[in-house]
Scaffold this motif. Structure first.
Motif, PDB file in Angstrom:
ATOM      1  N   THR A 179       0.557  -1.303  -0.002  1.00 41.16           N
ATOM      2  CA  THR A 179       0.168   0.127  -0.137  1.00 41.16           C
ATOM      3  C   THR A 179       0.683   1.334  -0.074  1.00 41.16           C
ATOM      4  OG1 THR A 179      -0.186   0.119   2.531  1.00 41.16           O
ATOM      5  CG2 THR A 179      -1.849  -1.199   1.209  1.00 41.16           C
ATOM      6  N   CYS A 180       2.050   0.902   0.328  1.00 43.78           N
ATOM      7  CA  CYS A 180       3.168   1.981   0.108  1.00 43.78           C
ATOM      8  C   CYS A 180       4.105   2.097  -0.747  1.00 43.78           C
ATOM      9  CB  CYS A 180       3.652   2.522   1.607  1.00 43.78           C
ATOM     10  SG  CYS A 180       2.576   2.775   2.920  1.00 43.78           S
ATOM     11  N   PRO A 181       3.807   2.373  -2.207  1.00 38.24           N
ATOM     12  CA  PRO A 181       4.725   2.345  -3.039  1.00 38.24           C
ATOM     13  C   PRO A 181       6.020   3.216  -2.702  1.00 38.24           C
ATOM     14  CG  PRO A 181       3.017   3.258  -4.090  1.00 38.24           C
ATOM     15  CD  PRO A 181       2.654   2.743  -2.602  1.00 38.24           C
ATOM     16  N   GLU A 182       5.886   4.257  -2.040  1.00 34.35           N
ATOM     17  CA  GLU A 182       7.059   5.108  -2.006  1.00 34.35           C
ATOM     18  C   GLU A 182       8.136   4.459  -1.018  1.00 34.35           C
ATOM     19  OE1 GLU A 182       3.818   5.481  -0.530  1.00 34.35           O
ATOM     20  OE2 GLU A 182       3.836   6.257   1.389  1.00 34.35           O
ATOM     21  N   ILE A 183       7.800   3.303  -0.608  1.00 30.82           N
ATOM     22  CA  ILE A 183       8.852   2.517   0.246  1.00 30.82           C
ATOM     23  C   ILE A 183       9.818   1.849  -0.633  1.00 30.82           C
ATOM     24  CG2 ILE A 183       9.251   0.463   1.989  1.00 30.82           C
ATOM     25  CD1 ILE A 183       6.876   1.679   3.240  1.00 30.82           C
ATOM     26  N   GLY A 184       9.116   1.095  -1.819  1.00 24.35           N
ATOM     27  CA  GLY A 184       9.984   0.527  -2.621  1.00 24.35           C
ATOM     28  C   GLY A 184      10.779   1.835  -3.670  1.00 24.35           C
ATOM     29  N   HIS A 185      10.136   2.677  -3.864  1.00 24.74           N
ATOM     30  CA  HIS A 185      10.785   3.885  -4.477  1.00 24.74           C
ATOM     31  C   HIS A 185      12.089   4.444  -3.838  1.00 24.74           C
ATOM     32  CE1 HIS A 185       6.952   4.651  -6.848  1.00 24.74           C
ATOM     33  NE2 HIS A 185       7.505   3.469  -7.269  1.00 24.74           N
ATOM     34  N   ALA A 186      11.832   4.410  -2.413  1.00 26.04           N
ATOM     35  CA  ALA A 186      13.075   5.044  -1.610  1.00 26.04           C
ATOM     36  C   ALA A 186      14.247   3.863  -1.719  1.00 26.04           C
ATOM     37  CB  ALA A 186      12.558   4.942  -0.186  1.00 26.04           C
ATOM     38  N   GLN A 187      13.946   2.643  -1.617  1.00 28.92           N
ATOM     39  CA  GLN A 187      14.918   1.803  -1.922  1.00 28.92           C
ATOM     40  C   GLN A 187      15.777   1.803  -3.096  1.00 28.92           C
ATOM     41  OE1 GLN A 187      13.538  -2.469  -1.562  1.00 28.92           O
ATOM     42  NE2 GLN A 187      15.591  -3.090  -2.148  1.00 28.92           N
ATOM     43  N   GLN A 188      14.906   2.000  -4.319  1.00 28.52           N
ATOM     44  CA  GLN A 188      15.453   2.053  -5.493  1.00 28.52           C
ATOM     45  C   GLN A 188      16.317   3.447  -5.485  1.00 28.52           C
ATOM     46  OE1 GLN A 188      12.417   1.964  -8.295  1.00 28.52           O
ATOM     47  NE2 GLN A 188      12.098  -0.100  -8.016  1.00 28.52           N
ATOM     48  N   ARG A 189      15.782   4.601  -4.877  1.00 26.28           N
ATOM     49  CA  ARG A 189      16.757   5.666  -4.857  1.00 26.28           C
ATOM     50  C   ARG A 189      17.904   5.536  -3.854  1.00 26.28           C
ATOM     51  NH1 ARG A 189      11.795   8.222  -3.420  1.00 26.28           N
ATOM     52  NH2 ARG A 189      12.865   8.844  -1.549  1.00 26.28           N
ATOM     53  N   TRP A 190      18.174   4.552  -3.344  1.00 28.32           N
ATOM     54  CA  TRP A 190      19.269   4.450  -2.192  1.00 28.32           C
ATOM     55  C   TRP A 190      20.453   4.127  -2.957  1.00 28.32           C
ATOM     56  CZ3 TRP A 190      21.528   5.912   1.843  1.00 28.32           C
ATOM     57  CH2 TRP A 190      22.598   5.212   2.239  1.00 28.32           C
ATOM     58  N   ARG A 191      20.142   3.616  -4.133  1.00 26.01           N
ATOM     59  CA  ARG A 191      21.603   3.172  -4.862  1.00 26.01           C
ATOM     60  C   ARG A 191      22.514   4.207  -5.384  1.00 26.01           C
ATOM     61  NH1 ARG A 191      17.668  -0.107  -8.336  1.00 26.01           N
ATOM     62  NH2 ARG A 191      17.481  -2.097  -7.115  1.00 26.01           N
ATOM     63  N   ALA A 192      22.050   5.629  -5.694  1.00 25.40           N
ATOM     64  CA  ALA A 192      22.913   6.326  -6.014  1.00 25.40           C
ATOM     65  C   ALA A 192      23.825   6.910  -4.600  1.00 25.40           C
ATOM     66  CB  ALA A 192      22.198   7.453  -6.578  1.00 25.40           C
ATOM     67  N   PRO A 193      23.045   7.265  -3.602  1.00 24.45           N
ATOM     68  CA  PRO A 193      23.600   7.583  -2.218  1.00 24.45           C
ATOM     69  C   PRO A 193      24.688   6.769  -1.778  1.00 24.45           C
ATOM     70  CG  PRO A 193      21.353   8.154  -1.933  1.00 24.45           C
ATOM     71  CD  PRO A 193      21.528   7.534  -3.226  1.00 24.45           C
ATOM     72  N   ALA A 194      24.094   5.560  -2.009  1.00 28.02           N
ATOM     73  CA  ALA A 194      25.094   4.441  -1.358  1.00 28.02           C
ATOM     74  C   ALA A 194      26.378   4.075  -2.257  1.00 28.02           C
ATOM     75  CB  ALA A 194      24.399   3.093  -1.421  1.00 28.02           C
ATOM     76  N   ARG A 195      26.355   4.549  -3.466  1.00 25.19           N
ATOM     77  CA  ARG A 195      27.622   4.183  -4.419  1.00 25.19           C
ATOM     78  C   ARG A 195      28.471   5.601  -4.263  1.00 25.19           C
ATOM     79  NH1 ARG A 195      23.874   2.572  -8.676  1.00 25.19           N
ATOM     80  NH2 ARG A 195      23.591   4.700  -9.283  1.00 25.19           N
TER      81      ARG A 195
END
Length: 121
Positions: A30-46
């Motif tokens: 019910t919270c697609p923003e959680i999955g989107h946040a996970q995807q967005r994490w890749r750039a700051p992690a790199r």
């Protein structure tokens, strides 16, 4: 999997020990923003790794800041995002306010989009 961050399914898995509609079982769908946040994490992690920093430590630092906001949120009369997200994650059963037993159970998942957004800056 994003470096330093478990997949959204793993974030939710630890909460699935209860029955639907009770603390212990999340409806992350019910919270697609959680999955989107996970995807967005890749750039700051790199970026953190490129500069010699531990991505998990960067995530923990951002999480600490956002959890400070979480503690203040009950006093924010206009706050609607986190209470709505807790309500969706709780299958609509978290009706007692944003800082109930449900919000305690889902705090880390609830604030994940803000943690990632803050860390990206």
């Amino acid at each position: 999997m994003a470096q330093g961050l478990p997949p959204a399914s793993a974030l939710a898995e630890r909460y699935r020990s209860g029955h639907a509609g009770q603390p212990g079982w999340l409806n992350v769908a019910t919270c697609p923003e959680i999955g989107h946040a996970q995807q967005r994490w890749r750039a700051p992690a790199r970026r953190a790794a490129r500069y010699g920093h531990d991505p998990q430590q960067a995530f923990t630092w951002a999480r600490t800041i956002v959890l400070g906001w979480w503690q203040q949120a009950p006093a924010w009369k206009a706050e609607q995002i986190w209470p709505a997200r807790v309500h969706r994650l709780s299958h609509g059963t978290a009706v007692d306010g944003p800082h109930t037993v449900w919000s305690a159970a889902v705090r880390d998942v609830t604030v994940l989009p803000e943690v990632i957004t803050w860390r990206r800056r």
